[in-house]
Design a protein around this motif. Structure first.
Motif, PDB file in Angstrom:
ATOM      1  N   GLY A 120       0.793  -1.226   0.000  1.00 20.53           N
ATOM      2  CA  GLY A 120       0.000   0.000   0.000  1.00 20.53           C
ATOM      3  C   GLY A 120       0.821   1.269   0.000  1.00 20.53           C
ATOM      4  N   ASP A 121       0.542   2.158   0.976  1.00 20.73           N
ATOM      5  CA  ASP A 121       1.136   3.502   0.990  1.00 20.73           C
ATOM      6  C   ASP A 121       2.646   3.501   1.188  1.00 20.73           C
ATOM      7  OD1 ASP A 121      -1.234   4.754   0.450  1.00 20.73           O
ATOM      8  OD2 ASP A 121      -1.750   5.082   2.564  1.00 20.73           O
ATOM      9  N   GLN A 122       3.169   2.525   1.898  1.00 26.32           N
ATOM     10  CA  GLN A 122       4.612   2.470   2.112  1.00 26.32           C
ATOM     11  C   GLN A 122       5.338   2.250   0.774  1.00 26.32           C
ATOM     12  OE1 GLN A 122       5.888  -0.681   4.672  1.00 26.32           O
ATOM     13  NE2 GLN A 122       8.049  -0.122   4.534  1.00 26.32           N
ATOM     14  N   ALA A 123       4.863   1.306  -0.030  1.00 21.79           N
ATOM     15  CA  ALA A 123       5.466   1.041  -1.339  1.00 21.79           C
ATOM     16  C   ALA A 123       5.234   2.227  -2.272  1.00 21.79           C
ATOM     17  CB  ALA A 123       4.884  -0.227  -1.945  1.00 21.79           C
ATOM     18  N   LEU A 124       4.065   2.867  -2.154  1.00 21.76           N
ATOM     19  CA  LEU A 124       3.769   4.027  -2.993  1.00 21.76           C
ATOM     20  C   LEU A 124       4.729   5.169  -2.685  1.00 21.76           C
ATOM     21  CD1 LEU A 124       1.930   5.252  -5.143  1.00 21.76           C
ATOM     22  CD2 LEU A 124       0.430   6.023  -3.294  1.00 21.76           C
ATOM     23  N   ALA A 125       5.041   5.365  -1.394  1.00 20.89           N
ATOM     24  CA  ALA A 125       5.983   6.421  -1.009  1.00 20.89           C
ATOM     25  C   ALA A 125       7.365   6.153  -1.615  1.00 20.89           C
ATOM     26  CB  ALA A 125       6.073   6.510   0.511  1.00 20.89           C
ATOM     27  N   GLU A 126       7.810   4.898  -1.608  1.00 23.11           N
ATOM     28  CA  GLU A 126       9.105   4.555  -2.211  1.00 23.11           C
ATOM     29  C   GLU A 126       9.090   4.794  -3.719  1.00 23.11           C
ATOM     30  OE1 GLU A 126      10.671   0.693  -1.156  1.00 23.11           O
ATOM     31  OE2 GLU A 126       9.731   0.842   0.829  1.00 23.11           O
ATOM     32  N   LEU A 127       7.996   4.416  -4.352  1.00 23.69           N
ATOM     33  CA  LEU A 127       7.876   4.611  -5.798  1.00 23.69           C
ATOM     34  C   LEU A 127       7.903   6.101  -6.140  1.00 23.69           C
ATOM     35  CD1 LEU A 127       7.361   3.328  -8.628  1.00 23.69           C
ATOM     36  CD2 LEU A 127       4.936   3.659  -8.178  1.00 23.69           C
ATOM     37  N   LEU A 128       7.182   6.896  -5.368  1.00 24.24           N
ATOM     38  CA  LEU A 128       7.136   8.342  -5.633  1.00 24.24           C
ATOM     39  C   LEU A 128       8.467   9.022  -5.334  1.00 24.24           C
ATOM     40  CD1 LEU A 128       3.565   9.113  -4.340  1.00 24.24           C
ATOM     41  CD2 LEU A 128       4.358   9.152  -6.699  1.00 24.24           C
ATOM     42  N   ALA A 129       9.235   8.461  -4.412  1.00 25.91           N
ATOM     43  CA  ALA A 129      10.574   9.009  -4.152  1.00 25.91           C
ATOM     44  C   ALA A 129      11.467   8.835  -5.378  1.00 25.91           C
ATOM     45  CB  ALA A 129      11.197   8.335  -2.940  1.00 25.91           C
ATOM     46  N   GLN A 130      11.287   7.720  -6.072  1.00 23.63           N
ATOM     47  CA  GLN A 130      12.091   7.465  -7.273  1.00 23.63           C
ATOM     48  C   GLN A 130      11.506   8.133  -8.509  1.00 23.63           C
ATOM     49  OE1 GLN A 130      12.711   3.272  -7.837  1.00 23.63           O
ATOM     50  NE2 GLN A 130      13.390   2.960  -5.740  1.00 23.63           N
ATOM     51  N   HIS A 131      10.180   8.315  -8.530  1.00 20.93           N
ATOM     52  CA  HIS A 131       9.486   8.877  -9.690  1.00 20.93           C
ATOM     53  C   HIS A 131       8.533   9.982  -9.223  1.00 20.93           C
ATOM     54  CE1 HIS A 131      10.961   5.400 -11.894  1.00 20.93           C
ATOM     55  NE2 HIS A 131      10.517   4.657 -10.901  1.00 20.93           N
ATOM     56  N   PRO A 132       9.055  11.179  -8.943  1.00 18.67           N
ATOM     57  CA  PRO A 132       8.204  12.236  -8.395  1.00 18.67           C
ATOM     58  C   PRO A 132       7.117  12.726  -9.362  1.00 18.67           C
ATOM     59  CG  PRO A 132      10.459  13.001  -8.723  1.00 18.67           C
ATOM     60  CD  PRO A 132      10.442  11.554  -9.038  1.00 18.67           C
ATOM     61  N   GLN A 133       7.268  12.462 -10.641  1.00 18.71           N
ATOM     62  CA  GLN A 133       6.282  12.912 -11.624  1.00 18.71           C
ATOM     63  C   GLN A 133       5.042  12.039 -11.667  1.00 18.71           C
ATOM     64  OE1 GLN A 133       9.013  11.252 -12.353  1.00 18.71           O
ATOM     65  NE2 GLN A 133       8.681   9.878 -14.083  1.00 18.71           N
ATOM     66  N   ALA A 134       5.032  10.933 -10.933  1.00 20.93           N
ATOM     67  CA  ALA A 134       3.909   9.988 -10.949  1.00 20.93           C
ATOM     68  C   ALA A 134       2.678  10.602 -10.281  1.00 20.93           C
ATOM     69  CB  ALA A 134       4.302   8.701 -10.247  1.00 20.93           C
ATOM     70  N   ASP A 135       1.520  10.163 -10.713  1.00 19.24           N
ATOM     71  CA  ASP A 135       0.243  10.622 -10.163  1.00 19.24           C
ATOM     72  C   ASP A 135      -0.091   9.790  -8.921  1.00 19.24           C
ATOM     73  OD1 ASP A 135      -2.280  11.514  -9.643  1.00 19.24           O
ATOM     74  OD2 ASP A 135      -3.131  10.957 -11.595  1.00 19.24           O
ATOM     75  N   ARG A 136       0.178  10.371  -7.750  1.00 19.48           N
ATOM     76  CA  ARG A 136       0.004   9.666  -6.475  1.00 19.48           C
ATOM     77  C   ARG A 136      -1.423   9.169  -6.291  1.00 19.48           C
ATOM     78  NH1 ARG A 136       2.219   9.964  -1.201  1.00 19.48           N
ATOM     79  NH2 ARG A 136       3.737  11.494  -1.890  1.00 19.48           N
ATOM     80  N   GLN A 137      -2.363  10.036  -6.514  1.00 20.99           N
ATOM     81  CA  GLN A 137      -3.766   9.709  -6.244  1.00 20.99           C
ATOM     82  C   GLN A 137      -4.251   8.577  -7.148  1.00 20.99           C
ATOM     83  OE1 GLN A 137      -6.251  13.115  -6.539  1.00 20.99           O
ATOM     84  NE2 GLN A 137      -7.914  12.186  -5.392  1.00 20.99           N
ATOM     85  N   HIS A 138      -3.909   8.653  -8.430  1.00 22.33           N
ATOM     86  CA  HIS A 138      -4.349   7.630  -9.378  1.00 22.33           C
ATOM     87  C   HIS A 138      -3.738   6.267  -9.043  1.00 22.33           C
ATOM     88  CE1 HIS A 138      -6.011   6.087 -13.069  1.00 22.33           C
ATOM     89  NE2 HIS A 138      -4.812   5.766 -13.529  1.00 22.33           N
ATOM     90  N   LEU A 139      -2.430   6.247  -8.753  1.00 22.36           N
ATOM     91  CA  LEU A 139      -1.767   4.985  -8.414  1.00 22.36           C
ATOM     92  C   LEU A 139      -2.323   4.396  -7.119  1.00 22.36           C
ATOM     93  CD1 LEU A 139       1.935   5.783  -9.366  1.00 22.36           C
ATOM     94  CD2 LEU A 139       0.372   4.246 -10.543  1.00 22.36           C
ATOM     95  N   ARG A 140      -2.581   5.253  -6.120  1.00 25.43           N
ATOM     96  CA  ARG A 140      -3.141   4.773  -4.850  1.00 25.43           C
ATOM     97  C   ARG A 140      -4.519   4.154  -5.091  1.00 25.43           C
ATOM     98  NH1 ARG A 140      -3.026   9.140  -0.946  1.00 25.43           N
ATOM     99  NH2 ARG A 140      -1.026   8.327  -0.285  1.00 25.43           N
TER     100      ARG A 140
END
Length: 178
Positions: A120-140
């Motif tokens: 969930g959110d822990q993996a999403l935070a790691e992904l967004l750290a590597q890819h800041p341009q990603a759409d957080r809300q959509h991926l979540r």
């Protein structure tokens, strides 16, 4: 008969064993070429007369007749100059390396998808750290929907959509880093 040079002691020609090894290498190359699809064949630097022979060999289904035809193809290929055969081998190796890279990229995408669904959110935070341009809300939202689908044994629509989104995101990063 081979014979030896009296001054240097070297043989005039390769041994029969060496000739056999070279012939087997060409035979194996012919087998690989026959196993390729038409699209893969057309990407390789194969002379037109060899393409015709490869296509002819493909049409034969009887085991013994196919082996005999493969031997005939190898005989024709041995008449080609070594540069042509080396170019074909290099192109095949390049295709193999490309396939390995594509497979590794797909495995990375699958690993991220599985982590997003599981952690969930822990993996999403790691992904967004590597890819800041990603759409957080959509991926979540996709990860949450994929988790729900799995729990309720529903068809994996969000699971697949999450895969597509992650693949695009990671491909953008790879093309941007080149």
């Amino acid at each position: 008969m081979r014979g030896r040079d009296e001054e240097t002691g070297e043989y005039f020609s390769p041994s029969r064993a060496q000739q056999r090894r070279e012939a087997m290498a060409v035979f194996e190359l012919g087998e690989k070429l026959v196993a390729l699809s038409e699209a893969e064949l057309l990407r390789l630097p194969i002379p037109e007369h060899l393409l015709a022979e490869i296509r002819h060999t493909r049409r034969i289904t009887s085991h013994i007749a196919r082996k005999r035809e493969l031997q005939h193809l190898a005989k024709i290929m041995r008449r080609e100059d070594e540069e042509t055969l080396d170019a074909i081998r290099k192109a095949l190796e390049h295709d193999k390396a490309q396939m390995r890279r594509e497979t590794a990229a797909l495995h990375r995408v699958e690993a991220w998808r599985d982590r997003l669904v599981a952690d969930g959110d822990q993996a999403l935070a790691e992904l967004l750290a590597q890819h800041p341009q990603a759409d957080r809300q959509h991926l979540r939202q996709l990860a949450r929907n994929a988790r729900e689908e799995r729990l309720r044994n529903k068809p994996p629509h969000a699971f697949r959509e999450l895969f597509r989104e992650l693949r695009e995101l990671l491909e953008e990063q790879e093309t941007g880093s080149r």
